[in-house]
Design a protein around this motif. Structure first.
Motif, mmCIF file in Angstrom:
data_model
loop_
_atom_site.group_PDB
_atom_site.id
_atom_site.type_symbol
_atom_site.label_atom_id
_atom_site.label_comp_id
_atom_site.label_asym_id
_atom_site.label_seq_id
_atom_site.Cartn_x
_atom_site.Cartn_y
_atom_site.Cartn_z
ATOM 1 N N ALA A 176 0.843 -1.204 0.000
ATOM 2 C CA ALA A 176 0.000 0.000 0.000
ATOM 3 C C ALA A 176 0.874 1.248 0.000
ATOM 4 N N PHE A 177 1.940 1.202 0.779
ATOM 5 C CA PHE A 177 2.877 2.326 0.843
ATOM 6 C C PHE A 177 3.482 2.605 -0.526
ATOM 7 N N LYS A 178 3.919 1.543 -1.213
ATOM 8 C CA LYS A 178 4.521 1.719 -2.535
ATOM 9 C C LYS A 178 3.521 2.305 -3.527
ATOM 10 N N THR A 179 2.263 1.880 -3.411
ATOM 11 C CA THR A 179 1.247 2.350 -4.354
ATOM 12 C C THR A 179 1.013 3.859 -4.245
ATOM 13 N N VAL A 180 0.961 4.377 -3.030
ATOM 14 C CA VAL A 180 0.636 5.796 -2.841
ATOM 15 C C VAL A 180 1.871 6.668 -2.650
ATOM 16 N N LEU A 181 3.056 6.077 -2.730
ATOM 17 C CA LEU A 181 4.287 6.852 -2.536
ATOM 18 C C LEU A 181 4.373 8.089 -3.432
ATOM 19 N N PRO A 182 3.957 8.028 -4.713
ATOM 20 C CA PRO A 182 4.010 9.240 -5.538
ATOM 21 C C PRO A 182 3.214 10.410 -4.945
ATOM 22 N N LEU A 183 2.119 10.114 -4.265
ATOM 23 C CA LEU A 183 1.351 11.175 -3.603
ATOM 24 C C LEU A 183 2.160 11.772 -2.454
ATOM 25 N N PHE A 184 2.750 10.906 -1.652
ATOM 26 C CA PHE A 184 3.573 11.382 -0.545
ATOM 27 C C PHE A 184 4.720 12.259 -1.046
ATOM 28 N N GLN A 185 5.293 11.873 -2.193
ATOM 29 C CA GLN A 185 6.447 12.604 -2.718
ATOM 30 C C GLN A 185 6.086 13.998 -3.202
ATOM 31 N N VAL A 186 4.812 14.241 -3.478
ATOM 32 C CA VAL A 186 4.353 15.586 -3.812
ATOM 33 C C VAL A 186 4.294 16.448 -2.550
ATOM 34 N N MET A 187 3.940 15.836 -1.438
ATOM 35 C CA MET A 187 3.721 16.583 -0.201
ATOM 36 C C MET A 187 4.953 16.658 0.698
ATOM 37 N N GLY A 188 5.883 15.732 0.534
ATOM 38 C CA GLY A 188 7.009 15.706 1.457
ATOM 39 C C GLY A 188 8.285 15.202 0.827
ATOM 40 N N GLU A 189 9.359 15.226 1.623
ATOM 41 C CA GLU A 189 10.673 14.786 1.154
ATOM 42 C C GLU A 189 11.210 13.605 1.964
ATOM 43 N N ASN A 190 11.069 13.673 3.259
ATOM 44 C CA ASN A 190 11.558 12.598 4.131
ATOM 45 C C ASN A 190 10.387 11.679 4.431
ATOM 46 N N ILE A 191 10.258 10.594 3.670
ATOM 47 C CA ILE A 191 9.079 9.726 3.726
ATOM 48 C C ILE A 191 9.544 8.314 4.071
ATOM 49 N N ILE A 192 9.172 7.837 5.261
ATOM 50 C CA ILE A 192 9.683 6.544 5.719
ATOM 51 C C ILE A 192 8.543 5.678 6.249
ATOM 52 N N LEU A 193 8.478 4.447 5.753
ATOM 53 C CA LEU A 193 7.542 3.462 6.296
ATOM 54 C C LEU A 193 8.158 2.903 7.575
ATOM 55 N N GLN A 194 7.498 3.156 8.708
ATOM 56 C CA GLN A 194 8.059 2.808 10.011
ATOM 57 C C GLN A 194 7.658 1.409 10.482
ATOM 58 N N GLY A 195 6.610 0.848 9.908
ATOM 59 C CA GLY A 195 6.147 -0.459 10.350
ATOM 60 C C GLY A 195 4.676 -0.640 10.045
ATOM 61 N N GLU A 196 4.015 -1.496 10.792
ATOM 62 C CA GLU A 196 2.603 -1.795 10.566
ATOM 63 C C GLU A 196 1.713 -0.635 11.008
ATOM 64 N N SER A 197 0.411 -0.803 10.836
ATOM 65 C CA SER A 197 -0.538 0.249 11.200
ATOM 66 C C SER A 197 -0.305 0.708 12.636
ATOM 67 N N GLY A 198 -0.278 2.019 12.818
ATOM 68 C CA GLY A 198 -0.012 2.612 14.128
ATOM 69 C C GLY A 198 1.424 3.057 14.288
ATOM 70 N N ALA A 199 2.332 2.494 13.481
ATOM 71 C CA ALA A 199 3.754 2.831 13.609
ATOM 72 C C ALA A 199 4.024 4.285 13.237
ATOM 73 N N GLY A 200 3.264 4.795 12.277
ATOM 74 C CA GLY A 200 3.415 6.201 11.914
ATOM 75 C C GLY A 200 3.048 7.108 13.075
ATOM 76 N N GLN A 201 1.953 6.768 13.755
ATOM 77 C CA GLN A 201 1.517 7.569 14.900
ATOM 78 C C GLN A 201 2.518 7.481 16.057
ATOM 79 N N HIS A 202 3.040 6.303 16.318
ATOM 80 C CA HIS A 202 4.028 6.170 17.383
ATOM 81 C C HIS A 202 5.282 6.992 17.056
ATOM 82 N N THR A 203 5.674 7.004 15.783
ATOM 83 C CA THR A 203 6.838 7.801 15.383
ATOM 84 C C THR A 203 6.567 9.285 15.578
ATOM 85 N N LYS A 204 5.344 9.704 15.256
ATOM 86 C CA LYS A 204 4.991 11.124 15.464
ATOM 87 C C LYS A 204 5.008 11.467 16.948
ATOM 88 N N MET A 205 4.652 10.525 17.819
ATOM 89 C CA MET A 205 4.741 10.782 19.246
ATOM 90 C C MET A 205 6.188 11.036 19.648
#
Length: 275
Positions: free
Chosen positions: A132-161
């Motif tokens: 899923a991350f690979k599929t939408v990566l082009p969208l992320f690349q429009v909005m940001g530069e440092n884009i990292i898949l941190q893990g399974e669902s919730g990992a993004g939120q934990h990283t933001k914490m």
């Protein structure tokens, strides 16, 4: 931030449906070619990918899990990307329900404030499945530069914490440093020229300290939203039996600031407590 992120997607050539609770906030996007939808349900039923960035976890829950929400109106095989800073537990719940419906779910909170959003240079912290991350990566690349898949669902939120915990204590240090410079009779702007490029350097010191010195308290990121983020981080830390004294101190100071009438100011308004 959401408007700037949507604007970048439009300018990159993507077809965009849009909905906000206050339509006037979407006028610029509509003028740029976005299609207005009258409800969350209508937007979801007419979209293949839904991106959300709202204020609070309660808003996220309403948008995704209510009867007229995204998950009850989005077709199987579609994607949801919540870029709100929200509760990791809520994120995992939404992802579980989405999976049952055949919907791909990613949590992707961001850092970089209004400046990063406008310039398409946000840091994007992602949780979810690799494909899923690979599929939408082009969208992320429009909005940001440092884009990292941190893990399974919730990992993004934990990283933001982790991000917000770091900023929480750092903002106290930035305020104390500027106040110290002024009390010592120094030119704080000249002091910044020295310390922003050394070991003390940080995004907050480079971007928010100059606003503090100028008395510019316009929000790039609201005090009330930072309090929300710190509260989530503190509650999550306690669930993990983790002590976070720096976070607790920063939260208490920002709560005092909000109680004094500054909840809609930018986070740099914390310096008012020191002055």
């Amino acid at each position: 931030m959401g408007k700037s992120m949507a604007k970048n997607l439009l300018q990159a050539g993507y077809n965009l449906n849009t909905y906000t609770r206050t339509k006037s906030k979407a006028v610029e996007l509509i003028e740029l070619g976005a299609t207005w939808k009258d409800s969350v349900a209508e937007l979801a039923s007419d979209s293949d990918i839904v991106i959300s960035i709202v204020g609070y976890p309660s808003d996220v829950e309403q948008i995704y899990l209510s009867e007229n929400g995204v998950l009850n109106n989005l077709k199987s095989g579609s994607y949801i990307i919540d870029m709100t800073t929200s509760s990791p537990l809520l994120t995992e719940k939404i992802a579980s329900i989405a999976k049952e419906k055949g919907i791909h779910s990613l949590d992707a909170p961001v850092s970089g404030g209004d400046i990063g959003a406008r310039n398409g240079k946000l840091t994007i912290m992602v949780g979810g499945e690799q494909q899923a991350f690979k599929t939408v990566l082009p969208l992320f690349q429009v909005m940001g530069e440092n884009i990292i898949l941190q893990g399974e669902s919730g990992a993004g939120q934990h990283t933001k914490m982790c991000n917000q915990i770091t900023i929480a204590s750092n903002m106290i240090g930035v305020c104390e440093a500027i106040t110290y410079a002024e009390k010592a009779g120094l030119n704080p702007e000249r002091v910044l020229e020295s310390i922003t490029t050394g070991a003390a350097g940080s995004w907050s010191l480079t971007n928010l300290a100059p606003r503090m010195i100028k008395g510019d308290y316009e929000p790039g990121f609201y005090v009330k939203h930072f309090i929300k983020d710190m509260t989530i981080a503190l509650e999550t830390a306690k669930e993990m039996n983790l002590t976070t004294p720096g976070l607790e101190l920063s939260l208490s100071l920002y709560q005092r600031l909000a109680e004094s009438g500054e909840e809609d100011s930018g986070t740099q308004a914390l310096i008012k407590l020191f002055k």
